[in-house]
Design a protein around this motif. Structure first.
Motif, mmCIF file in Angstrom:
data_model
loop_
_atom_site.group_PDB
_atom_site.id
_atom_site.type_symbol
_atom_site.label_atom_id
_atom_site.label_comp_id
_atom_site.label_asym_id
_atom_site.label_seq_id
_atom_site.Cartn_x
_atom_site.Cartn_y
_atom_site.Cartn_z
ATOM 1 N N LYS A 89 0.811 -1.222 0.000
ATOM 2 C CA LYS A 89 0.000 0.000 0.000
ATOM 3 C C LYS A 89 0.843 1.270 0.000
ATOM 4 N N SER A 90 2.002 1.230 0.674
ATOM 5 C CA SER A 90 2.776 2.464 0.852
ATOM 6 C C SER A 90 4.074 2.529 0.050
ATOM 7 N N ARG A 91 4.650 1.372 -0.249
ATOM 8 C CA ARG A 91 5.971 1.278 -0.901
ATOM 9 C C ARG A 91 7.063 1.896 -0.040
ATOM 10 N N LYS A 92 6.888 1.840 1.285
ATOM 11 C CA LYS A 92 7.872 2.394 2.221
ATOM 12 C C LYS A 92 8.397 1.277 3.123
ATOM 13 N N MET A 93 9.719 1.217 3.249
ATOM 14 C CA MET A 93 10.333 0.193 4.084
ATOM 15 C C MET A 93 9.972 0.363 5.556
ATOM 16 N N THR A 94 9.770 1.602 5.990
ATOM 17 C CA THR A 94 9.400 1.807 7.389
ATOM 18 C C THR A 94 8.055 1.144 7.686
ATOM 19 N N HIS A 95 7.142 1.170 6.717
ATOM 20 C CA HIS A 95 5.841 0.535 6.918
ATOM 21 C C HIS A 95 5.961 -0.986 6.924
#
Length: 162
Positions: A89-95
């Motif tokens: 959904k976000s394409r963010k590693m933190t997520h």
């Protein structure tokens, strides 16, 4: 069925099973940071469905070999699913990191309570697995983020990303 994804999933299962001897005893559970590392790698690279499949297959093989417990199922599968979905959904590693840590460290730990109490006959408190699962998932997720960042710098990540 995507043969490339299936092959990579098999490699992730082999990696997790072959390194399953590395564990950290924390409280009532054996914590396997390698499983969490593989959860994040498979969730990010292959997506949530294959990530859950990798977690399930790894847990099943480890239990069959006597190197894991029934607690591996809820913890690893919930963490892999949340990691994969949040990254998708976000394409963010933190997520992805937070998905694994919260999915395994909180939700997976809470889902392990009935498994421990009903199926394993252990008397444990409801939150008994939160700290050990949390510590293990933070360690494994951190390793996976470092691996993915290194793969991104060498452009390998773009080659294997599905």
């Amino acid at each position: 069925m995507n043969i490339k994804k299936l092959s990579l999933a098999g490699l992730f299962v082999a990696l997790a099973v072959s390194l399953s001897g590395f564990f950290i005893p924390v409280g009532a559970a054996k914590c396997f940071p390698i499983q969490h590392m593989v959860n994040v790698l498979s969730g990010v690279i292959l997506g949530p469905v294959y990530g859950v499949g990798v977690a399930f297959a790894t847990s099943l093989i480890r239990i069959s070999m006597g190197t894991g417990s029934l607690l591996a199922f809820p913890g690893s599968m919930i963490g892999a699913m949340m990691c994969g979905v949040l990254y998708m959904k976000s394409r963010k590693m933190t997520h992805a990191f937070l998905g694994e840590v919260v999915g395994t460290g909180l939700f997976g730990a809470l889902a392990s309570y009935p498994v421990a109490a009903l199926l394993m006959g252990r008397e444990v408190a409801l939150f008994a697995f939160v700290i050990p699962f949390g510590v293990s998932s933070i360690a494994g997720s951190t390793i996976s983020v470092l691996i993915i960042k290194a793969l991104e710098r060498t452009k390998v990540f773009q080659l294997i990303k599905m």
